[in-house]
Scaffold this active site. Sequence first.
Site, short mmCIF file in Angstrom:
data_model
loop_
_atom_site.label_atom_id
_atom_site.label_comp_id
_atom_site.label_asym_id
_atom_site.label_seq_id
_atom_site.Cartn_x
_atom_site.Cartn_y
_atom_site.Cartn_z
CB SER A 179 53.05 -60.66 24.53
OG SER A 179 52.84 -61.29 23.28
CE1 TYR B 235 53.95 -65.73 26.41
CE2 TYR B 235 52.57 -64.53 24.84
CZ TYR B 235 53.80 -64.74 25.45
OH TYR B 235 54.87 -63.94 25.11
#
Length: 272
Positions: free
Chosen positions: A157, A170
């Site tokens: 990401s 995350y």
Amino acid sequence: MAGRMDGKVVFITGAARGQGRAHAVRLAEEGADIVAVDICESIPTVTQYGGATPEDLEETVRLVEGLGRRIVAEQADVRDLARLKEVVGAGVDRLGRLDGVVANAGIGISAAWDKFTEQEFRDVIDINLVGVWNTVMATAPVLVQAGGGGSIVLISSAAGLKGGPFNLPYSAAKFGVTGLGKSFAAELGKHRIRVNTVHPGPVDTEMARHIMPYLGEIAAGNEALLSTYAHFIPGDAMDPVEIAHAVVYLLSDESKWTTATAVAIDGGVTAF
């Protein structure tokens, strides 16, 4: 006209919808056959959006088969290494080989740093980081034994290159995926297996559509940090196919000298 993935078989996690489905369809368009897995259920700690369903995975199958390609699709949890090995084995038995891997499955939970529960933190790490490790461990030995090289793509990401506030577990997991990519690339290189990480910015998926509206509320009193997510290109989020285009390149023979690379497709989010 020959496709860029003709004759290749690719294993994809989290393939029932969103980015995973986009990867499967785009690869099938280029001639690949697919082994697809998805848990096809909601995770109890993920309350901001629902999980994929068996019907979602069936739709991925329909789309791939509609392109004239073969697909083996099974429900599997990336936290279960034995199950992943079982599906990989079944896929190779049926489709004859394995050439590429996309470790895509992941979840997101947004909250302020002190609002995450221990279980939420563990679930994100177990799925987004340990699940990626499991995916490589279930597939890399098959590629090594086959002796023909291969390509592994780990979906990290923008938050795996640049800290993401209100997304602590995350970000931790996605930074971990970035490190996994470089380490696996180093050790698997002698087998001509390439490993790269892909770093999406804002993508129009079920996860993003449901989490983004919460960020303003979560950031109350610390709103300046939302600028972390700013990007250069107009628009709120990109179509998942934009990520799939890069995945096709990294899995194709066009990228045979590309490894240990972090490919940012984020509209400039990680530029500063």
